[in-house]
Design an enzyme around this catalytic site. Sequence first.
Site, PDB file in Angstrom:
ATOM      1  N   THR A  99      -5.402   5.209 -19.890  1.00  0.00           N
ATOM      2  CA  THR A  99      -5.878   6.577 -20.105  1.00  0.00           C
ATOM      3  C   THR A  99      -4.931   7.337 -21.034  1.00  0.00           C
ATOM      4  O   THR A  99      -5.373   8.048 -21.937  1.00  0.00           O
ATOM      5  CB  THR A  99      -5.987   7.312 -18.755  1.00  0.00           C
ATOM      6  OG1 THR A  99      -6.949   6.619 -17.969  1.00  0.00           O
ATOM      7  CG2 THR A  99      -6.459   8.745 -18.923  1.00  0.00           C
ATOM      8  N   GLU A 115      -2.571  11.318  -9.654  1.00  0.00           N
ATOM      9  CA  GLU A 115      -3.341  11.014 -10.876  1.00  0.00           C
ATOM     10  C   GLU A 115      -2.506  11.322 -12.123  1.00  0.00           C
ATOM     11  O   GLU A 115      -2.579  10.603 -13.126  1.00  0.00           O
ATOM     12  CB  GLU A 115      -4.628  11.852 -10.847  1.00  0.00           C
ATOM     13  CG  GLU A 115      -5.530  11.734 -12.063  1.00  0.00           C
ATOM     14  CD  GLU A 115      -6.318  10.450 -12.119  1.00  0.00           C
ATOM     15  OE1 GLU A 115      -5.720   9.378 -11.880  1.00  0.00           O
ATOM     16  OE2 GLU A 115      -7.524  10.497 -12.414  1.00  0.00           O
TER      17      GLU A 115
HETATM   18  N1  HSE Z   1     -11.154  12.882 -18.296  1.00  0.00           N
HETATM   19  C1  HSE Z   1     -10.233  11.797 -18.316  1.00  0.00           C
HETATM   20  C2  HSE Z   1     -10.173  11.217 -19.712  1.00  0.00           C
HETATM   21  C3  HSE Z   1     -10.703  10.765 -17.335  1.00  0.00           C
HETATM   22  O1  HSE Z   1     -11.237  10.958 -20.253  1.00  0.00           O
HETATM   23  O2  HSE Z   1      -9.093  11.051 -20.266  1.00  0.00           O
HETATM   24  C4  HSE Z   1      -9.897   9.498 -17.350  1.00  0.00           C
HETATM   25  O3  HSE Z   1      -9.028   9.443 -16.295  1.00  0.00           O
END
Ligand code: HSE
Length: 309
Positions: free
Chosen positions: A181, A128
């Site tokens: 992201t 990830e």
């Molecule tokens: N918590 C993460 C974000 C989840 O909001 O950036 C996305 O992968």
Amino acid sequence: MNQIKIFSPATVANVSCGFDVLGFCLDNIGDEMVITKTEEKGIRITKIIGADLPFEAEKNVASVSALALYNHANPDCGFDIEIYKNIKPGSGIGSSSASASGSVFAINELLGRPYNALQLSEFAMKGEAIASGCEHADNIAPGIFGGFTLVKNANPLQILPLPTPSNLYAVIIHPQIEIKTSESRAILPKQIELKNAITQWANVGSFVHALHTNDYQLLSDSLNDVVIEPYRSQLIPYFNKVKDNALKAGALGAGISGSGPSIFALCQGIDTANKVEQAITEVYAKTDISFNTYVSKINTEGIRIVNSE
Ligand code: HSE
């Protein structure tokens, strides 16, 4: 067992108030992966259907997480990974996490389950991290544990599985624009105002309490995000209209799924969920943006085995 096919579900991270800590697992959308044990040592990506992703073992999230497990276990065999993507990368419903978690889950099964769910989550976080630029587990935890989860701590990793109210449904709308992201993290402020922090941690606490007590009204009152949504919602066309329509159609709450662009709504009962799906469909149907919608029960099982031989 020499080969296993698994279903690795999509997940919703953040859940409005719980940036980087809360998440839940969806039931009817996810990737499939086939992992085969080989005599030749090492990890190889041998097939990718449904997305344009790298085959190099050190660049694909599925093989990066698999390598983390593999190097730790040091088994006397190797593994070939086939990936059948249904979750579009950059959709905000845990595409990279599904790949990263699916490979470690499947290899663990083929090795006779030497690792527990927490250890698998740690390996998956390595994959990830290359997709999002940082190690966070709020998509990984619900995929591996199922249901709702709270990441109490990322390092050392501590995950709290939370209860799922039985009549809770999620509605997802995915406008087909890609938001990375890493980019949607980059626009966030480094510091937040104390009054917003107070609102947010009160909401996280009450949300968790609502799950434990089956209190749908409290759950609804807690689904507010005064920290992240004001920034990220600007990246999502018609976000406010979608949220407004969802609430008017009876949703308990609605917000950005993970880092977007997908938007989620939580609903009490399938009938309300279907109405909410219709109400939010109307927003994008009037635009030239392509989109998909999903109505899903909360998946309390997480990743599941489709078949093995
Ligand atoms: N918590 C993460 C974000 C989840 O909001 O950036 C996305 O992968």
